[in-house]
Design a protein around this motif. Structure first.
Motif, PDB file in Angstrom:
ATOM      1  N   UNK A   1     -29.855  31.727 110.509  1.00 60.41           N
ATOM      2  CA  UNK A   1     -30.736  31.425 109.389  1.00 60.41           C
ATOM      3  C   UNK A   1     -32.016  30.733 109.855  1.00 60.41           C
ATOM      4  N   UNK A   2     -32.131  30.523 111.154  1.00 54.62           N
ATOM      5  CA  UNK A   2     -33.376  30.035 111.764  1.00 54.62           C
ATOM      6  C   UNK A   2     -33.586  30.866 113.020  1.00 54.62           C
ATOM      7  N   UNK A   3     -34.424  30.383 113.907  1.00 54.78           N
ATOM      8  CA  UNK A   3     -34.684  31.138 115.118  1.00 54.78           C
ATOM      9  C   UNK A   3     -33.570  31.088 116.140  1.00 54.78           C
ATOM     10  N   UNK A   4     -32.566  30.238 115.934  1.00 54.94           N
ATOM     11  CA  UNK A   4     -31.479  30.135 116.898  1.00 54.94           C
ATOM     12  C   UNK A   4     -30.142  30.354 116.196  1.00 54.94           C
ATOM     13  N   UNK A   5     -29.118  30.760 116.925  1.00 56.16           N
ATOM     14  CA  UNK A   5     -27.821  30.990 116.287  1.00 56.16           C
ATOM     15  C   UNK A   5     -27.044  29.692 116.091  1.00 56.16           C
ATOM     16  N   UNK A   6     -26.157  29.699 115.104  1.00 58.33           N
ATOM     17  CA  UNK A   6     -25.198  28.615 114.891  1.00 58.33           C
ATOM     18  C   UNK A   6     -23.805  29.234 114.957  1.00 58.33           C
ATOM     19  N   UNK A   7     -22.885  28.557 115.643  1.00 61.89           N
ATOM     20  CA  UNK A   7     -21.575  29.124 115.921  1.00 61.89           C
ATOM     21  C   UNK A   7     -20.488  28.412 115.111  1.00 61.89           C
ATOM     22  N   UNK A   8     -19.713  29.189 114.373  1.00 63.35           N
ATOM     23  CA  UNK A   8     -18.539  28.677 113.677  1.00 63.35           C
ATOM     24  C   UNK A   8     -17.308  29.250 114.370  1.00 63.35           C
ATOM     25  N   UNK A   9     -16.623  28.416 115.149  1.00 64.85           N
ATOM     26  CA  UNK A   9     -15.399  28.859 115.815  1.00 64.85           C
ATOM     27  C   UNK A   9     -14.258  28.675 114.813  1.00 64.85           C
ATOM     28  N   UNK A  10     -13.855  29.765 114.173  1.00 62.14           N
ATOM     29  CA  UNK A  10     -12.862  29.683 113.108  1.00 62.14           C
ATOM     30  C   UNK A  10     -11.468  29.456 113.649  1.00 62.14           C
ATOM     31  N   UNK A  11     -11.146  30.133 114.738  1.00 62.75           N
ATOM     32  CA  UNK A  11      -9.864  29.906 115.410  1.00 62.75           C
ATOM     33  C   UNK A  11      -9.938  30.487 116.814  1.00 62.75           C
ATOM     34  N   UNK A  12      -9.195  29.904 117.752  1.00 67.58           N
ATOM     35  CA  UNK A  12      -9.155  30.427 119.117  1.00 67.58           C
ATOM     36  C   UNK A  12     -10.029  29.636 120.077  1.00 67.58           C
ATOM     37  N   UNK A  13     -10.460  30.317 121.139  1.00 63.68           N
ATOM     38  CA  UNK A  13     -11.110  29.635 122.261  1.00 63.68           C
ATOM     39  C   UNK A  13     -12.266  30.485 122.778  1.00 63.68           C
TER      40      UNK A  13
END
Length: 312
Positions: free
Chosen positions: A140-152
């Motif tokens: 939603x901006x110029x860089x990504x945002x990470x949502x680690x929902x489950x795992x590694x």
């Protein structure tokens, strides 16, 4: 979407596909009917859908925390009337909670359903996802945002700081840094491999500064930070290099771990070596090589077929 595979991993993948589609846009009449049929087919489908919604909502709640001291971007938006109607319909279909909607967010879901998954992003190069990992990348901006929902996952930041949400643990990975992140229900942890990161937990007011070798572990009741030695660091990163390192591990436990990554399973038909200890480095995708090592060490017999490797 394929509905033929009845494995838990496949069911979870289909459930996340439905949840992502519902979050992205309203379903047409045909797709809404298809979702209803899928939910009615098997109680496992309904359970997977509930889990997928819960994890998706957790990621949304963590995104809202990005206005906290780490100053990650984008505050949460209010739902439009259309979005409220759409999510209410989705909840009625599933008989469960609402899915958060942020219409301006562009997001992708990656699910490592079989073995390791490699995902390339310009800001961080190659991301490695472990077996069973589900990762959402929001833009939603110029860089990504990470949502680690489950795992590694293994992730490196290049020139910009990268925000990572993990069920109550928020990490801002600094430029030229690398880490391994892990989310399992309400428990999360992160290990800084190089460089440094800032962390914030929902239980704390202050940020923490993490450096290479620092391993932060969080549960709803505790937060611990330890510093790993060289050997522990090597074992921690082995999976991301396609390897498993065992140090005096029960054979049955080692087999269970290898079987996670392979369609061709190792089956113990006897107990001759089940609780013997094994140490070494093995390739994730080579169950036959591991079985041959057991034969050399413990003198077991192998019965090999296309479907499995029986050890007696």
């Amino acid at each position: 979407m394929s509905h033929d595979d009845t494995s838990i991993g496949s069911i979870d993948a289909v459930a996340f596909d439905w949840v992502a589609r519902l979050d992205n846009a309203p379903l047409n009449v045909s797709d809404a009917a298809a979702l209803q049929r899928w939910l009615a087919e098997d109680v496992r489908h309904r359970g997977a859908f509930v889990r997928a919604q819960s994890l998706w909502m957790s990621a949304g709640r963590m995104a809202a925390l990005q206005g906290m001291p780490l100053r990650a971007p984008v505050p949460p938006r209010a739902l439009s009337r259309r979005a409220l109607i759409r999510t209410a319909v989705a909840a009625g279909i599933a008989g469960t909670c609402l899915i958060p909607h942020r219409s301006a967010d562009a997001s992708e879901i990656f699910h490592a359903a079989s073995g390791l998954m490699h995902v390339t992003q310009p800001e961080c190069g190659e991301i490695v996802l472990d077996q069973g990992t589900i990762l959402r990348i929001r833009r939603n901006t110029g860089r990504p945002a990470f949502d680690l929902l489950t795992g590694r996952m293994s992730l490196a930041a290049r020139r910009v700081s990268l925000p990572i949400n993990m069920n109550g643990l928020f990490i801002a990975l600094q430029p030229s840094s690398k880490l391994i992140a892990h989310a399992a229900g309400t428990d999360s942890d992160a290990l800084v491999l190089q460089g440094h990161a800032l962390s914030h937990c929902v239980q704390e007011r202050m940020d923490r500064h993490l450096h290479a070798r620092d391993w932060i572990q969080t549960t709803p009741r505790s937060i611990t930070v330890t510093t790993l030695c060289d050997d522990d660091m090597e074992r921690a990163v082995a999976w991301s290099q396609g390897k498993l390192e065992f140090q005096s591990v029960d054979v049955v436990e080692a087999i269970s771990e290898l079987n996670r990554y392979n369609a061709r399973k190792i089956i113990l038909t006897g107990s001759a070596c089940a609780h013997r200890k094994i140490s070494g480095i093995f390739m994730l995708d080579d169950p036959l090589g591991f079985a041959r090592v057991l034969r050399e060490i413990f003198g077991v017999r192998l019965s090999i077929s296309k479907e499995n490797i029986a050890i007696s």
